[in-house]
Design a protein around this motif. Structure first.
Motif, PDB file in Angstrom:
ATOM      1  N   THR A  17       0.789  -1.233   0.000  1.00 48.22           N
ATOM      2  CA  THR A  17       0.000   0.000   0.000  1.00 48.22           C
ATOM      3  C   THR A  17       0.826   1.290   0.000  1.00 48.22           C
ATOM      4  N   PRO A  18       2.036   1.340   0.607  1.00 46.63           N
ATOM      5  CA  PRO A  18       2.803   2.588   0.517  1.00 46.63           C
ATOM      6  C   PRO A  18       3.215   2.938  -0.919  1.00 46.63           C
ATOM      7  N   PHE A  19       3.118   1.983  -1.830  1.00 42.49           N
ATOM      8  CA  PHE A  19       3.536   2.201  -3.207  1.00 42.49           C
ATOM      9  C   PHE A  19       2.364   2.516  -4.141  1.00 42.49           C
ATOM     10  N   PHE A  20       1.155   2.525  -3.588  1.00 44.41           N
ATOM     11  CA  PHE A  20      -0.014   2.876  -4.384  1.00 44.41           C
ATOM     12  C   PHE A  20       0.114   4.323  -4.837  1.00 44.41           C
ATOM     13  N   LEU A  21      -0.427   4.617  -5.982  1.00 39.84           N
ATOM     14  CA  LEU A  21      -0.282   5.937  -6.575  1.00 39.84           C
ATOM     15  C   LEU A  21      -1.591   6.727  -6.553  1.00 39.84           C
ATOM     16  N   ASN A  22      -2.466   6.414  -5.600  1.00 43.67           N
ATOM     17  CA  ASN A  22      -3.751   7.113  -5.461  1.00 43.67           C
ATOM     18  C   ASN A  22      -4.575   7.054  -6.737  1.00 43.67           C
ATOM     19  N   ASP A  30      -3.067  -5.512  -1.552  1.00 43.34           N
ATOM     20  CA  ASP A  30      -2.425  -4.879  -0.402  1.00 43.34           C
ATOM     21  C   ASP A  30      -1.105  -5.544  -0.031  1.00 43.34           C
ATOM     22  N   ILE A  31      -0.968  -6.821  -0.375  1.00 48.07           N
ATOM     23  CA  ILE A  31       0.200  -7.611   0.031  1.00 48.07           C
ATOM     24  C   ILE A  31       0.986  -8.065  -1.190  1.00 48.07           C
ATOM     25  N   GLY A  32       2.294  -8.033  -1.076  1.00 52.56           N
ATOM     26  CA  GLY A  32       3.194  -8.594  -2.079  1.00 52.56           C
ATOM     27  C   GLY A  32       4.203  -9.470  -1.374  1.00 52.56           C
ATOM     28  N   TYR A  33       5.069 -10.121  -2.133  1.00 60.18           N
ATOM     29  CA  TYR A  33       6.111 -10.980  -1.556  1.00 60.18           C
ATOM     30  C   TYR A  33       7.438 -10.674  -2.220  1.00 60.18           C
ATOM     31  N   ILE A  34       8.497 -10.926  -1.476  1.00 64.09           N
ATOM     32  CA  ILE A  34       9.843 -10.793  -2.011  1.00 64.09           C
ATOM     33  C   ILE A  34      10.688 -11.943  -1.480  1.00 64.09           C
ATOM     34  N   PHE A  35      11.417 -12.559  -2.379  1.00 62.68           N
ATOM     35  CA  PHE A  35      12.339 -13.622  -2.017  1.00 62.68           C
ATOM     36  C   PHE A  35      13.748 -13.037  -2.018  1.00 62.68           C
ATOM     37  N   VAL A  36      14.453 -13.210  -0.908  1.00 64.03           N
ATOM     38  CA  VAL A  36      15.813 -12.688  -0.787  1.00 64.03           C
ATOM     39  C   VAL A  36      16.743 -13.840  -0.397  1.00 64.03           C
ATOM     40  N   PRO A  37      17.604 -14.288  -1.318  1.00 60.41           N
ATOM     41  CA  PRO A  37      18.548 -15.353  -0.991  1.00 60.41           C
ATOM     42  C   PRO A  37      19.455 -14.935   0.176  1.00 60.41           C
ATOM     43  N   PRO A  38      19.920 -15.886   0.952  1.00 52.92           N
ATOM     44  CA  PRO A  38      20.757 -15.544   2.115  1.00 52.92           C
ATOM     45  C   PRO A  38      21.946 -14.644   1.774  1.00 52.92           C
ATOM     46  N   ASP A  39      22.608 -14.899   0.684  1.00 51.62           N
ATOM     47  CA  ASP A  39      23.792 -14.108   0.342  1.00 51.62           C
ATOM     48  C   ASP A  39      23.457 -12.735  -0.228  1.00 51.62           C
ATOM     49  N   CYS A  40      22.176 -12.446  -0.401  1.00 47.14           N
ATOM     50  CA  CYS A  40      21.762 -11.123  -0.874  1.00 47.14           C
ATOM     51  C   CYS A  40      21.298 -10.235   0.268  1.00 47.14           C
ATOM     52  N   GLN A 124       0.081   0.566 -13.099  1.00 40.82           N
ATOM     53  CA  GLN A 124       0.693  -0.636 -12.537  1.00 40.82           C
ATOM     54  C   GLN A 124       2.206  -0.664 -12.767  1.00 40.82           C
ATOM     55  N   ILE A 125       2.653  -0.175 -13.914  1.00 35.66           N
ATOM     56  CA  ILE A 125       4.091  -0.110 -14.198  1.00 35.66           C
ATOM     57  C   ILE A 125       4.756   0.873 -13.234  1.00 35.66           C
ATOM     58  N   ARG A 126       4.140   2.017 -13.021  1.00 35.92           N
ATOM     59  CA  ARG A 126       4.699   3.004 -12.087  1.00 35.92           C
ATOM     60  C   ARG A 126       4.728   2.461 -10.663  1.00 35.92           C
ATOM     61  N   PHE A 127       3.697   1.705 -10.293  1.00 41.79           N
ATOM     62  CA  PHE A 127       3.630   1.064  -8.979  1.00 41.79           C
ATOM     63  C   PHE A 127       4.821   0.125  -8.778  1.00 41.79           C
ATOM     64  N   VAL A 128       5.053  -0.766  -9.729  1.00 41.85           N
ATOM     65  CA  VAL A 128       6.165  -1.711  -9.618  1.00 41.85           C
ATOM     66  C   VAL A 128       7.500  -0.970  -9.637  1.00 41.85           C
ATOM     67  N   ALA A 129       7.619   0.042 -10.475  1.00 39.07           N
ATOM     68  CA  ALA A 129       8.854   0.826 -10.534  1.00 39.07           C
ATOM     69  C   ALA A 129       9.151   1.482  -9.187  1.00 39.07           C
ATOM     70  N   SER A 130       8.125   1.929  -8.489  1.00 38.54           N
ATOM     71  CA  SER A 130       8.357   2.566  -7.185  1.00 38.54           C
ATOM     72  C   SER A 130       8.866   1.544  -6.159  1.00 38.54           C
ATOM     73  N   ILE A 131       8.406   0.308  -6.238  1.00 37.47           N
ATOM     74  CA  ILE A 131       8.921  -0.737  -5.346  1.00 37.47           C
ATOM     75  C   ILE A 131      10.380  -1.026  -5.684  1.00 37.47           C
ATOM     76  N   VAL A 132      10.678  -1.143  -6.952  1.00 36.15           N
ATOM     77  CA  VAL A 132      12.046  -1.433  -7.396  1.00 36.15           C
ATOM     78  C   VAL A 132      12.998  -0.329  -6.934  1.00 36.15           C
ATOM     79  N   ARG A 133      12.589   0.907  -7.065  1.00 34.47           N
ATOM     80  CA  ARG A 133      13.431   2.028  -6.598  1.00 34.47           C
ATOM     81  C   ARG A 133      13.650   1.950  -5.090  1.00 34.47           C
ATOM     82  N   GLU A 134      12.601   1.615  -4.352  1.00 37.85           N
ATOM     83  CA  GLU A 134      12.711   1.493  -2.893  1.00 37.85           C
ATOM     84  C   GLU A 134      13.721   0.405  -2.523  1.00 37.85           C
TER      85      GLU A 134
END
Length: 139
Positions: A17-22, A30-40, A124-134
């Protein structure tokens, strides 16, 4: 060799939700997931600052409101990503039965958000881009 369940200890839920663009026509979950390998993980003694990023968009009827986190947990990307030091972002779209009409919870591929759906101007593209930048990746 890691099993899918062992690897999924590195799968994290996050609040989208912090990445929503109103934009009420976004049909985003409202929920997403991220996988982060141990070495990352910066806290890892084997931290690899060259980890890459992969974004995986679920298909229609594969959102959290239909199948929970099954797509993020069992699509097969996480085992591959762990072996190759790749972070996997799983953003989620959601079902909408009003406006925008998205009854199967698809990512926009037919302009239900607006005519810019497939461009950098698309909500939706701007939404994902804002997560990637974060996350710290340059776009």
């Amino acid at each position: 060799t890691s099993t899918s369940d062992e690897v999924n200890n590195n799968l994290y839920e996050f609040d989208q939700t912090p990445f929503f663009l109103n934009d009420v026509l976004s049909s985003l979950g409202d929920i997403g997931y991220i996988f982060v390998p141990p070495d990352c993980k910066p806290s890892s003694p084997n931290y690899d600052s060259t980890c890459k990023l992969h974004i995986s968009f679920h298909g229609c009827k594969q959102g959290i409101d239909r199948i929970g986190n099954e797509y993020a947990a069992h699509s097969g990307f996480n085992v591959w990503a762990e072996k190759n030091n790749i972070v996997v972002l799983y953003p989620y779209a959601s079902v909408s039965n009003t406006i925008p009409f998205n009854p199967k919870g698809c990512w926009d591929w037919w302009a239900y958000t607006n005519v810019n759906y497939g461009t950098k101007a698309g909500v939706q593209i701007r939404f994902v881009a804002s997560i990637v930048r974060e996350l710290g990746w340059n776009m």
